[in-house]
Scaffold this active site. Structure first.
Site, PDB file in Angstrom:
ATOM      1  N   HIS A 162      37.615  35.848  38.757  1.00 51.77           N
ATOM      2  CA  HIS A 162      36.409  35.305  38.092  1.00 51.77           C
ATOM      3  C   HIS A 162      36.754  33.973  37.414  1.00 51.77           C
ATOM      4  O   HIS A 162      36.778  33.866  36.188  1.00 51.77           O
ATOM      5  CB  HIS A 162      35.912  36.327  37.066  1.00 51.77           C
ATOM      6  CG  HIS A 162      34.513  36.127  36.600  1.00 51.77           C
ATOM      7  ND1 HIS A 162      33.988  34.888  36.317  1.00 51.77           N
ATOM      8  CD2 HIS A 162      33.516  37.020  36.355  1.00 51.77           C
ATOM      9  CE1 HIS A 162      32.732  35.027  35.896  1.00 51.77           C
ATOM     10  NE2 HIS A 162      32.429  36.314  35.927  1.00 51.77           N
ATOM     11  N   GLU A 267      34.303  31.901  42.397  1.00 50.99           N
ATOM     12  CA  GLU A 267      35.039  33.147  42.219  1.00 50.99           C
ATOM     13  C   GLU A 267      35.328  33.829  43.562  1.00 50.99           C
ATOM     14  O   GLU A 267      34.521  34.607  44.056  1.00 50.99           O
ATOM     15  CB  GLU A 267      34.223  34.089  41.328  1.00 50.99           C
ATOM     16  CG  GLU A 267      33.656  33.426  40.073  1.00 50.99           C
ATOM     17  CD  GLU A 267      32.580  34.266  39.409  1.00 50.99           C
ATOM     18  OE1 GLU A 267      32.634  35.515  39.514  1.00 50.99           O
ATOM     19  OE2 GLU A 267      31.669  33.677  38.797  1.00 50.99           O
TER      20      GLU A 267
END
Length: 302
Positions: A162, A267
């Protein structure tokens, strides 16, 4: 020494350049800083909790075994909180594994996970080992994850890096090589093919791009200059996210509130569907982040 360990952090410094280093919080094995020649490449909220009280807002949080909140009641991950438990567990620092390139590793198993939380995943009956390898180069940072099923039951999982990138101004940024990719737009709840030749940002953005050839490199470009290249190994999907104004205001740990102007999440992961890992099997995936270079067009933009 290229590796410095404190009670809560590990700092990895390039041996020939003290201004190139990466700082990893043991809580979540979250990279909270990557300085390249003294220039910070990752965005970290000024209100991020670094004391282990909650997952870090910014840097590179790790998502396992579920992405977002699992809505399928038949899935063993259904009871888990958003993004699972890897990002809010304290990982074990395993030490330095290579000198050139300089690489360190962290490990996570059921014994490091809060047991009340772990039991939400199929009553805690799965057994696994995660090994995170972090490699620092002169102009690149590689994070590699290995997931091993060390138990006698098959399990399914998602994985996601992330990554929050620090940028000068979101309105000057475009991202390439997503054209013709299938995407699920989480804001409108629809799936379609991305037709924009370049992704630009003028409002809240939250899309899951699915099944993209891993030979394609995502590039973050500012006014014709490549700021960052995102390459992937065995990670077919990617989330692109910016919370913009209203969403930022609603996130208590997002500071400053206009910080959305200076961050963008790209991500890489395996999140469009769950990966099934049989007993005794291993799976691995990696992201390689590198600075600069030429613009590469790997999609049909005409």
């Amino acid at each position: 020494m290229p590796v410095e360990e404190t009670e809560t952090e590990v700092i990895l410094t390039l041996p020939n350049d003290p201004n190139t280093k990466v700082t990893i919080l043991k809580y979540g094995a979250t990279i909270i800083s990557w300085e390249n020649k003294g220039d910070e490449k990752l965005w970290l909220s000024k209100a991020a909790k670094l004391d282990g009280s909650k997952p870090v807002r910014g840097g590179v949080p790790l998502v396992f075994p579920c992405f977002g909140k699992c809505n399928d009641e038949s899935n063993p991950a259904y009871k888990l909180p958003q993004h699972g438990f890897a990002r809010n567990s304290t990982w074990e620092f395993l030490g330095q594994t290579t000198e050139s390139p300089v690489t360190i590793q962290f490990g996570l198993g059921p014994e490091q996970v809060d047991q009340d939380l772990y039991k939400l995943w199929n009553d805690g009956l799965y057994d696994f080992t995660l090994i995170l390898s972090i490699t620092l180069g002169e102009d690149h940072l590689k994070t590699n994850i290995e997931v091993e099923n060390t138990g006698d039951k098959d399990f399914k999982f998602n994985w996601l890096f992330h990554t929050y990138f620090k940028i000068p101004d979101i309105t000057d940024i475009i991202v390439n090589n997503f054209t013709d990719a299938k995407c699920y737009d989480q804001l409108i709840g629809e799936t379609y093919e991305e037709k924009a030749p370049m992704i630009s940002f003028t409002e809240e953005f939250d899309r899951i791009y699915k099944g993209i050839d891993t030979q394609k490199t995502f590039q973050m470009i500012e006014l014709g200059k490549v700021l960052m290249n995102v390459q992937r190994e065995n990670l077919p999907d990617s989330v692109v996210w910016n919370p913009w104004i209203k969403k930022s205001e609603g996130l208590a740990d997002f500071e400053p509130k206009d910080g959305y102007m200076n961050m963008l999440c790209i991500e890489p992961g395996h999140v469009a569907e769950f990966k099934n890992l049989k007993s005794g099997e291993k799976w691995s995936g990696a992201q390689i982040l590198s600075t600069g270079g030429e613009i590469k067009v790997q999609t049909n933009i005409y």
